[in-house]
Each structure stands twice: as C-alpha cells, then as structure tokens.
Design an enzyme around this catalytic site. Structure first.
Site, short mmCIF file in Angstrom:
data_model
loop_
_atom_site.label_atom_id
_atom_site.label_comp_id
_atom_site.label_asym_id
_atom_site.label_seq_id
_atom_site.Cartn_x
_atom_site.Cartn_y
_atom_site.Cartn_z
N SER A 49 0.86 -1.18 0.00
CA SER A 49 0.00 0.00 0.00
C SER A 49 0.89 1.23 0.00
O SER A 49 1.88 1.29 0.75
CB SER A 49 -0.92 0.01 1.23
OG SER A 49 -1.81 1.10 1.18
N GLU A 50 0.55 2.22 -0.82
CA GLU A 50 1.45 3.34 -1.04
C GLU A 50 1.67 4.19 0.21
O GLU A 50 2.61 4.98 0.27
CB GLU A 50 0.96 4.22 -2.18
CG GLU A 50 -0.32 4.96 -1.90
CD GLU A 50 -0.83 5.67 -3.14
OE1 GLU A 50 -0.94 6.90 -3.08
OE2 GLU A 50 -1.11 5.02 -4.15
N ASN A 51 0.79 4.06 1.23
CA ASN A 51 1.01 4.82 2.46
C ASN A 51 2.02 4.16 3.38
O ASN A 51 2.28 4.66 4.47
CB ASN A 51 -0.32 5.06 3.20
CG ASN A 51 -1.05 3.77 3.52
OD1 ASN A 51 -1.14 2.87 2.71
ND2 ASN A 51 -1.60 3.68 4.72
#
Length: 217
Positions: A49-51
């Site tokens: 997940s990009e976070n």
C-alpha cells in the site's frame, strides 16, 4: 438482456485468480482493494500500500479494527506475519523502482494501445485525484485494470484513444470489466473471456475500440 454482468466482488475474485504465488502487488483504491478478500490461503502474495505497508491481509473482524492499520483507501486491514511499515517516501521508491510485480488500478478510460486515464475526467468541476497512480502505472512490471465496461450513461470506457488526461502511456497489460477480460497486445485488444450469454458482436457494440475474439480454441 440475456447475460448477467459481474458484480464488483466477482471482478475482484476473477483478478485474484491471476495473481501468481510470490507476487508483490499494489491494490489501488476502490474495487481493487476487494481483491485481498479473495486471495487463496495457499498463495504467498505480498500486498503493498502506497502509504507504507507491505504484506497486509484482509479486513479485520468487526470490533478488531486498529486505527493505525489502514490502506491507501483509508480502509482497515490486518498485517500478516513478517509484514512491515515504512516511510511514504520509501514506499514510492518501491513503486517507481520496478519492485512491484503487479499494480491493480481503476480507470476512467483505457485506450486500445494501453494508455490509461484514471485521475481526472477533465471536467471543470471534477476533483483531480492522481495519488500514486502515475508512479504505479509506469513502475509496476504489469498493470491490471478493474472497471465497469461502460459508464452509468452508457459511454464506453475502452476507447481507441483517450479523451481524458492520461495517467500513463502504453502501460496497461490486462483489463477486467463486468463483461469480459481483455489482454492488451501488440496486435490489439484480445478478448480472452466474456460473461455467459453475451455475444462477441454485443460486446463489440458496447466498446469504443476494435476487439479481437480470442475466446475460441
């Protein structure tokens, strides 16, 4: 209408079948996040997940949500054994550096040559939301698209050329819609599956780009 469109969950389940064992995969916001619910237990798939998450799992049971465990779509997730957390900048370095095997994204439009538009419709009152889509579109080894075949107004989302601002050029490898699965190839858009009861001619009439019927044989 003699055919039944796939539900969003059925599309997610179909994509999950094509994710190989050992793959590192980013699931985009919206429909793609549902794919985590359908990954078989006998596969080791590392969800990114990009976070700043790697190796997260499906949503937690009701009452067991952790507000510090969310994906990029602000949905609660669980972490698998060995999962890790890292800085947002490190996450984007993974995305841009070619370290992800597959990115599964949504789309406003996909062109016949694999161009993708999924961040802005170009309308004056639309709210642009590019997020990490551009980084994923060019950085992942393969890009899968999940989308309705047509808009709510009946306009095709698969077109000859984009009319919306591009996210990435010639980046899409496979398209999963509520009507079919299409491979983007150098020879054109090859339909490899379609829902039961839908003829190829009917599918072509609902599509804004020329299709190749690869469902036979």
């Amino acid at each position: 209408m003699s055919y039944q469109k796939l539900s969003r969950d059925q599309i997610a389940e179909r994509v999950a079948q094509d994710i190989p064992d050992g793959a590192y995969v980013n699931l985009g916001i919206g429909l793609p996040t549902k794919i985590s619910n359908y990954l078989p237990a006998d596969k080791d798939v590392f969800l990114h997940s990009e976070n700043g998450l790697l190796a997260f799992g499906p949503p937690p049971a009701k009452g067991e949500e952790d507000p510090e465990l969310i994906n990029a779509g602000k949905e609660y997730v669980t972490m698998l054994t060995g999962g890790s957390f890292f800085h947002h900048g490190d996450s984007f370095a993974m995305m841009r550096g070619g370290h992800l095997d597959i990115a599964v994204l949504g789309a406003f439009q996909v062109a016949a040559n694999g161009d993708l538009a999924n961040w802005h419709t170009g309308a004056a009152d639309a709210i642009p939301a590019v997020g990490g889509a551009m980084d994923l579109a060019v950085g992942a080894k393969k890009v899968f698209i999940t989308t309705d075949h047509n808009t709510k107004q009946g306009e095709p989302k698969i077109v000859e050329t984009l009319s919306y601002p591009a996210t990435g050029l010639k980046c899409v490898d496979r398209i999963y819609t509520d009507l079919c699965v299409i491979d983007v190839t150098v020879d054109g858009l090859k339909v490899i599956e379609k829902v039961e009861g839908l003829s190829f001619a009917e599918l072509q009439a609902l599509t804004g780009a020329k299709l190749i019927d690869a469902t036979q044989g």
